[in-house]
Enzyme design. Structure first.
Site, PDB file in Angstrom:
ATOM      1  N   SER A   1       0.830  -1.205   0.000  1.00 16.12           N
ATOM      2  CA  SER A   1       0.000   0.000   0.000  1.00 16.12           C
ATOM      3  C   SER A   1       0.866   1.258   0.000  1.00 16.12           C
ATOM      4  O   SER A   1       2.077   1.196   0.173  1.00 16.12           O
ATOM      5  CB  SER A   1      -0.891   0.015   1.241  1.00 16.12           C
ATOM      6  OG  SER A   1      -0.084   0.258   2.382  1.00 16.12           O
ATOM      7  N   LYS A   2       0.176   2.381  -0.194  1.00 17.46           N
ATOM      8  CA  LYS A   2       0.842   3.679  -0.189  1.00 17.46           C
ATOM      9  C   LYS A   2       1.554   3.887   1.148  1.00 17.46           C
ATOM     10  O   LYS A   2       2.653   4.408   1.218  1.00 17.46           O
ATOM     11  CB  LYS A   2      -0.247   4.744  -0.392  1.00 17.46           C
ATOM     12  CG  LYS A   2       0.246   6.103  -0.726  1.00 17.46           C
ATOM     13  CD  LYS A   2      -0.829   6.926  -1.417  1.00 17.46           C
ATOM     14  CE  LYS A   2      -1.877   7.443  -0.464  1.00 17.46           C
ATOM     15  NZ  LYS A   2      -2.879   8.310  -1.098  1.00 17.46           N
ATOM     16  N   ARG A   3       0.887   3.463   2.218  1.00 18.63           N
ATOM     17  CA  ARG A   3       1.460   3.625   3.559  1.00 18.63           C
ATOM     18  C   ARG A   3       2.764   2.851   3.736  1.00 18.63           C
ATOM     19  O   ARG A   3       3.686   3.306   4.413  1.00 18.63           O
ATOM     20  CB  ARG A   3       0.442   3.130   4.588  1.00 18.63           C
ATOM     21  CG  ARG A   3       0.336   4.038   5.767  1.00 18.63           C
ATOM     22  CD  ARG A   3      -0.505   3.450   6.875  1.00 18.63           C
ATOM     23  NE  ARG A   3       0.337   3.038   8.011  1.00 18.63           N
ATOM     24  CZ  ARG A   3       1.073   3.870   8.724  1.00 18.63           C
ATOM     25  NH1 ARG A   3       1.113   5.144   8.458  1.00 18.63           N
ATOM     26  NH2 ARG A   3       1.818   3.429   9.730  1.00 18.63           N
TER      27      ARG A   3
END
Ligand code: GLU
Length: 514
Positions: free
Chosen positions: A265-267
Site C-alpha cells: 500500500s501507499k502507507r
C-alpha cells in the site's frame, strides 16, 4: 493464421498510478512487443465522482518516462477511438439497450432506501452478504416485476433508474485464465450487476467489455483484483453473443508488502522510505516522491518490476526493455503474490547505472547535483561519475553521498574521527602534507607509493592512518578508491583539506581525548 495480438492498459484516472499499475502496463507492453502486436492506452473515466484532476496527464507522463510507448491512445489516436470512455457514452447506452431488448438486462427503479431495506431484511433472515439477484429481483421495483406501461411512464417522467444485468441462477461460469488455469464460478454467487448508473454513465463492467470487444482486444492482462469481476464479464460476452471472440484472461499476481503479508500500500512506502509511484505525486498537503525523483533510471525500474511476478526461467537478471520483450511470456508469470523488496529495486538500478554511458549519466545526474550544490561543470561531473558510478544505487546518491566533490564544507563524520584519532595522528597528517607537497605529478599510484613507503619506514599500519586521510579528503569512510579520489581532487585541494582537517580536530578538541 493467428490473430494479431492487441492488448490494452486501462487505468481509471482516479489518482496516480501505483507501481502495481505500472507493472500491469509493463507486462501488456512487453507482451505486445514480443508478438509484434498493438499496445493500447484506454482511459476508463466513467466514474465521474472519483475522477482526480491531473491523473490522466500523470498516467501519460509516467508511461512516457518509462518508455512504455503505446500505439493507440487518447493523445495518439488510432482506428478504434475515442480512447477515453467518457467520450464513448452513447455507444455504451446503445449496447445496454441491446441487452434490454434481448432480455439479458432490465431497468431497476429501486431507491437507495429501498435497497437498504432489502439488505436489512435479508440480513435479519440470516443472509450474510445480501445481494440483488434472481431470488431478490422478483420482490423489487424493476421492469421484470412492473407492468411495461408503468415502466414506460416512469422513464418518460424522468424517474431515476439503473440498468442491471439479469444473471440466471444455477449456471456454471468457467474460463481459462492464462496464469491460473481453469477458474470456475457459480452464477448463484453473482449479483445482478449495475451496467448503467442513474447518471446515465456505464459502469466499469459494461464499458470495459464493450470496449475490449470493439477494440479487438485479444488478451486482457490485468491485476488479480479484477478476477472476481471476470464471471460478470464472461456473462456479458455471452449475452452480447460474443462468446466465441472472447479475449483470453490473464490475472497478474498481487504485489505484496515487504513482509510478504498483504497487498503493498501507499502507507508501506511512507513507513519503509521507498516510492510507490513512478513519478512524483502531490495530493493536498502531501507530496510523494516517485522513482524518477529518487533517481531511478526507467530501465532500472522496468527491470525490477518485470521480475515482480515473472522470471525468464534461467539465471539472467539484467535486461534492457528490448531484451525483456524478447524473453517475456505469460506462461512464466507466477500465480502467487510477489513480495516487494526495495533493496532489490536499488540493486537493479545500480546495475543499469553501471552499464550506462557516462555522457548520459552526466545529463541525468546534473540536476540532482545542482539542486543540492549549485552549478557544476559537466566536464568535472563526468570525471566524478566515472569514478563513482559503480557505487551509485540511484542518480541522486552522488549528490548526497559524495558532496565532497562539489563543496568544501562537506560534513566530517565525527564519530568515526573520534574512534580513529590517536596521539600520533597530528604528526602523521603533517608528514602526509609534506609528502603531498613534494609529489611532482599528482597521480594516484605515485601518491600511494610515496605515502606507503613512508608508512613502512615509520612502522605505521595502514588501518591507523588511511581512514584518517579518507576522513580528511572526503569526510566519510565510504567511497571509491582513496588514491583515485585524491588524484581527482588534485594536489591543491588535497593540501587545503589536510590543513582544514588539522584545524577541525583542534577545534573539536579531538586530540585532547587521548
Ligand atoms: N479501469 C480498471 C482499472 O482501473 C481496468 C481493469 C481492467 O484492466 O479491466 O484498473
Amino acid at each position: 493464421m493467428e490473430k494479431k495480438v492487441r492488448v490494452r492498459f486501462a487505468p481509471s484516472p482516479t489518482g496516480p498510478l501505483h507501481i502495481g499499475g505500472v507493472r500491469t502496463a509493463l507486462y501488456n507492453y512487453l507482451f505486445a512487443r514480443h508478438h509484434g502486436g498493438v499496445f493500447i492506452l484506454r482511459i476508463e473515466d466513467t466514474d465521474q465522482k472519483r475522477l482526480v484532476p491531473g491523473a490522466e496527464e500523470y498516467i501519460i507522463e509516467s508511461l512516457y518516462w518509462l518508455g512504455l510507448q503505446y500505439d493507440e491512445g487518447p493523445d495518439m489516436g488510432g482506428d478504434y477511438g475515442p480512447y477515453r470512455q467518457s467520450e464513448r457514452r452513447q455507444l455504451y447506452l446503445e449496447y445496454a439497450q441491446q441487452l434490454i431488448d434481448r432480455g439479458h438486462a432490465y431497468y431497476a427503479f429501486d431507491t437507495p432506501e429501498e435497497l437498504e431495506q432489502m439488505r436489512t431484511a435479508l440480513k435479519e433472515r440470516g443472509v450474510q452478504s445480501p445481494k440483488y439477484d434472481a431470488s431478490v429481483r422478483k420482490q423489487m421495483r424493476n421492469s421484470l416485476t412492473l407492468p411495461s406501461s408503468e415502466v414506460e411512464a416512469m422513464i418518460e417522467a424522468g424517474v431515476p433508474y439503473v440498468v442491471r444485468l439479469k444473471v440466471m441462477p444455477g449456471e456454471e461460469i468457467a474460463f481459462d485464465d492464462v496464469v491460473r488455469g481453469r477458474v470456475v464460478f457459480q452464477s448463484d454467487s453473482l449479483d445482478d450487476k449495475v451496467l448503467v448508473k442513474a447518471d446515465g454513465m456505464p459502469t466499469y463492467h459494461l464499458a470495459n467489455v464493450v470496449d475490449d470487444h470493439l477494440m479487438g482486444i485479444t488478451h486482457v492482462i490485468r491485476g488479480e483484483e479484477w478476477l472476481s469481476s471476470t464471471p460478470h464479464h464472461v456473462l456479458l460476452y455471452r449475452s452480447f453473443g460474443w462468446a466465441d471472440a472472447m479475449p483470453l484472461f490473464v490475472h497478474l499476481p498481487l504485489i505484496l508488502k515487504p513482509s510478504g503479508k498483504g497487498k503493498l500500500s501507499k502507507r508501506d512506502g511512507v513507513v519503509g522510505g521507498f516510492p510507490v509511484f513512478p513519478i512524483a505525486w502531490r495530493e493536498g498537503e502531501s507530496y510523494y516522491e516517485g522513482y524518477r525523483e529518487v533517481g531511478f533510471l526507467p530501465e532500472g525500474l522496468n527491470n525490477f518490476l518485470a521480475f515482480l511476478g515473472w522470471n525468464p526461467g534461467d539465471e539472467r537478471e539484467i535486461f534492457t526493455i528490448e531484451e525483456l520483450a524478447e524473453a517475456f511470456s505469460l506462461e512464466r508469470v507466477q500465480v502467487s503474490g510477489a513480495r516487494f523488496d526495495y533493496h532489490k529495486a536499488l540493486w537493479f538500478n545500480q546495475q543499469h547505472i553501471a552499464r550506462s554511458p557516462i555522457e548520459r549519466l552526466v545529463k541525468l545526474v546534473k540536476p540532482f547535483v545542482e539542486d543540492r550544490h549549485g552549478p557544476v561543470e559537466e566536464e568535472w561531473l563526468a570525471r566524478v561519475v566515472d569514478l563513482m558510478r559503480e557505487r551509485m544505487q540511484t542518480l541522486r546518491d552522488l549528490a548526497v553521498q559524495a558532496s565532497y566533490f562539489f563543496v568544501e564544507d562537506y560534513p566530517i563524520d565525527e564519530i568515526e574521527l573520534r574512534k580513529r584519532w590517536s596521539a600520533e595522528a597530528r604528526d602523521w597528517i603533517e608528514q602526509v602534507i609534506r609528502i603531498v607537497e613534494r609529489v611532482e605529478s599528482f597521480e594516484a599510484e605515485k601518491l600511494a607509493a610515496e605515502v606507503k613507503s613512508w608508512m613502512r619506514e615509520a612502522g605505521i599500519k595502514a588501518g591507523r592512518i588511511l581512514p584518517l586521510l579518507r576522513l580528511a579528503w572526503t569526510g566519510t569512510l565510504k567511497g571509491p578508491d582513496l588514491w583515485a579520489t585524491a588524484e581527482l581532487l588534485g594536489k591543491e585541494r588535497c593540501l587545503k583539506r589536510l590543513h582544514r582537517f588539522l584545524r577541525f580536530t583542534v577545534e573539536r578538541q579531538t586530540a585532547s581525548k587521548d
